[in-house]
Write a protein that holds these residues in place. Structure first.
Motif, PDB file in Angstrom:
ATOM      1  N   ALA A  45      19.241 -25.992 -18.586  1.00 45.46           N
ATOM      2  CA  ALA A  45      17.792 -25.801 -18.641  1.00 45.46           C
ATOM      3  C   ALA A  45      17.173 -26.841 -19.570  1.00 45.46           C
ATOM      4  CB  ALA A  45      17.463 -24.394 -19.127  1.00 45.46           C
ATOM      5  N   LYS A  46      15.879 -26.985 -19.434  1.00 45.18           N
ATOM      6  CA  LYS A  46      15.067 -27.786 -20.353  1.00 45.18           C
ATOM      7  C   LYS A  46      14.085 -26.821 -21.009  1.00 45.18           C
ATOM      8  CE  LYS A  46      16.489 -31.981 -19.172  1.00 45.18           C
ATOM      9  NZ  LYS A  46      17.286 -32.773 -20.092  1.00 45.18           N
ATOM     10  N   ALA A  48      13.957 -17.645 -17.802  1.00 44.60           N
ATOM     11  CA  ALA A  48      12.860 -18.439 -17.233  1.00 44.60           C
ATOM     12  C   ALA A  48      11.565 -17.630 -17.219  1.00 44.60           C
ATOM     13  CB  ALA A  48      13.222 -18.928 -15.833  1.00 44.60           C
ATOM     14  N   THR A  49      11.656 -16.302 -17.403  1.00 47.14           N
ATOM     15  CA  THR A  49      10.461 -15.450 -17.445  1.00 47.14           C
ATOM     16  C   THR A  49       9.904 -15.317 -18.863  1.00 47.14           C
ATOM     17  OG1 THR A  49      11.657 -13.360 -17.801  1.00 47.14           O
ATOM     18  CG2 THR A  49      11.375 -14.092 -15.501  1.00 47.14           C
ATOM     19  N   THR A  70      11.314 -31.817 -26.034  1.00 47.12           N
ATOM     20  CA  THR A  70      12.081 -31.164 -24.978  1.00 47.12           C
ATOM     21  C   THR A  70      13.526 -31.078 -25.434  1.00 47.12           C
ATOM     22  OG1 THR A  70      10.607 -31.992 -23.256  1.00 47.12           O
ATOM     23  CG2 THR A  70      12.795 -31.270 -22.558  1.00 47.12           C
ATOM     24  N   HIS A 122      10.793 -26.856 -23.181  1.00 46.64           N
ATOM     25  CA  HIS A 122       9.671 -27.666 -23.650  1.00 46.64           C
ATOM     26  C   HIS A 122       8.888 -26.839 -24.663  1.00 46.64           C
ATOM     27  CE1 HIS A 122      10.371 -30.345 -20.194  1.00 46.64           C
ATOM     28  NE2 HIS A 122      10.543 -29.222 -19.511  1.00 46.64           N
ATOM     29  N   LYS A 126       7.723 -23.749 -22.166  1.00 44.03           N
ATOM     30  CA  LYS A 126       8.214 -23.638 -20.802  1.00 44.03           C
ATOM     31  C   LYS A 126       9.730 -23.775 -20.803  1.00 44.03           C
ATOM     32  CE  LYS A 126       7.496 -25.634 -16.219  1.00 44.03           C
ATOM     33  NZ  LYS A 126       6.860 -26.729 -15.477  1.00 44.03           N
ATOM     34  N   TYR A 127      10.391 -22.847 -20.108  1.00 38.94           N
ATOM     35  CA  TYR A 127      11.855 -22.853 -19.968  1.00 38.94           C
ATOM     36  C   TYR A 127      12.155 -23.102 -18.500  1.00 38.94           C
ATOM     37  CZ  TYR A 127      16.694 -21.182 -20.386  1.00 38.94           C
ATOM     38  OH  TYR A 127      18.072 -21.074 -20.381  1.00 38.94           O
ATOM     39  N   GLU A 128      12.673 -24.294 -18.204  1.00 40.85           N
ATOM     40  CA  GLU A 128      12.975 -24.675 -16.829  1.00 40.85           C
ATOM     41  C   GLU A 128      14.473 -24.586 -16.590  1.00 40.85           C
ATOM     42  OE1 GLU A 128       9.908 -28.024 -15.430  1.00 40.85           O
ATOM     43  OE2 GLU A 128      11.255 -28.677 -17.038  1.00 40.85           O
ATOM     44  N   ALA A 129      14.890 -23.542 -15.883  1.00 40.10           N
ATOM     45  CA  ALA A 129      16.320 -23.337 -15.633  1.00 40.10           C
ATOM     46  C   ALA A 129      16.733 -23.970 -14.315  1.00 40.10           C
ATOM     47  CB  ALA A 129      16.628 -21.844 -15.616  1.00 40.10           C
ATOM     48  N   ASN A 130      17.953 -24.522 -14.326  1.00 40.89           N
ATOM     49  CA  ASN A 130      18.581 -25.051 -13.121  1.00 40.89           C
ATOM     50  C   ASN A 130      20.047 -24.639 -13.220  1.00 40.89           C
ATOM     51  OD1 ASN A 130      19.387 -26.428 -10.873  1.00 40.89           O
ATOM     52  ND2 ASN A 130      19.019 -28.467 -11.696  1.00 40.89           N
TER      53      ASN A 130
END
Length: 176
Positions: A98-99, A45-46, A114, A101, A90-94
């Motif tokens: 992750a998604k 995510a960084t 995405t 974009h 953008k890397y959106e981790a959950n």
């Protein structure tokens, strides 16, 4: 401190699937590709850079005639556009999901997409290399990128679907 990760091509694959005559699915691969990721830690995510390229001339659908057609101006136009490129924004981790974009460029046309990412984890291999694994999947419209060739059968069915499913198994290696 920035960490650079590079693709491990021996343990990665880039695959696409498309419906043919709307009754079966044809699978293809890009055999030559590259990926570089720069992160601030082992947390993706960084990521400050995610850049992927694939060589259009490396398309392999297990049918030379079809591969030649895909490389032609009817589809990818490899003579004028030798690579496709994805730049992650953008890397959106959950958790492990992750998604990702970013912008995908095919035939000189760039569109935001995405992708779904499943993080497989980080391990140290028997040779002391730190590796991270990901499964990446998504769908794109080929026509949005100028891949508009099609034909219609006598019965009125289209030969090639607009929707392309992408599936990648990616392993990256932390650089020293």
């Amino acid at each position: 401190m920035a960490i650079t990760w590079k693709i491990d091509p021996a343990h990665s694959e880039v695959q696409f699937k498309v419906k043919h005559l709307m009754i079966t699915t044809v699978t293809g691969y890009f055999k030559q590709f590259d990926l570089e990721v720069i992160t601030e830690s082992d947390d993706f995510a960084t990521a400050s850079k995610i850049e992927f390229t694939a060589d259009i001339n490396s398309i392999d659908t297990n049918n030379q005639q079809r591969d030649t057609h895909l490389k032609s101006a009817d589809f990818f136009d490899a003579d004028n556009h030798g690579q496709l490129k994805f730049v992650g924004k953008k890397y959106e981790a959950n958790g492990d999901e992750a998604k990702l974009h970013g912008d995908l460029t095919i035939r000189g046309v760039t569109k935001p997409i995405t992708l779904n990412v499943e993080f497989g984890g980080i391990v140290v291999d028997p040779y002391g290399q730190t590796k991270a694994g990901f499964t990446v999947s998504g769908k794109i419209s080929r026509k949005e990128f100028g891949l508009i060739w099609n034909a219609v059968t006598e019965a009125g069915s289209v030969v090639v679907s607009d929707e392309i499913r992408v599936h990648c198994e990616i392993q990256v290696v932390k650089q020293g």
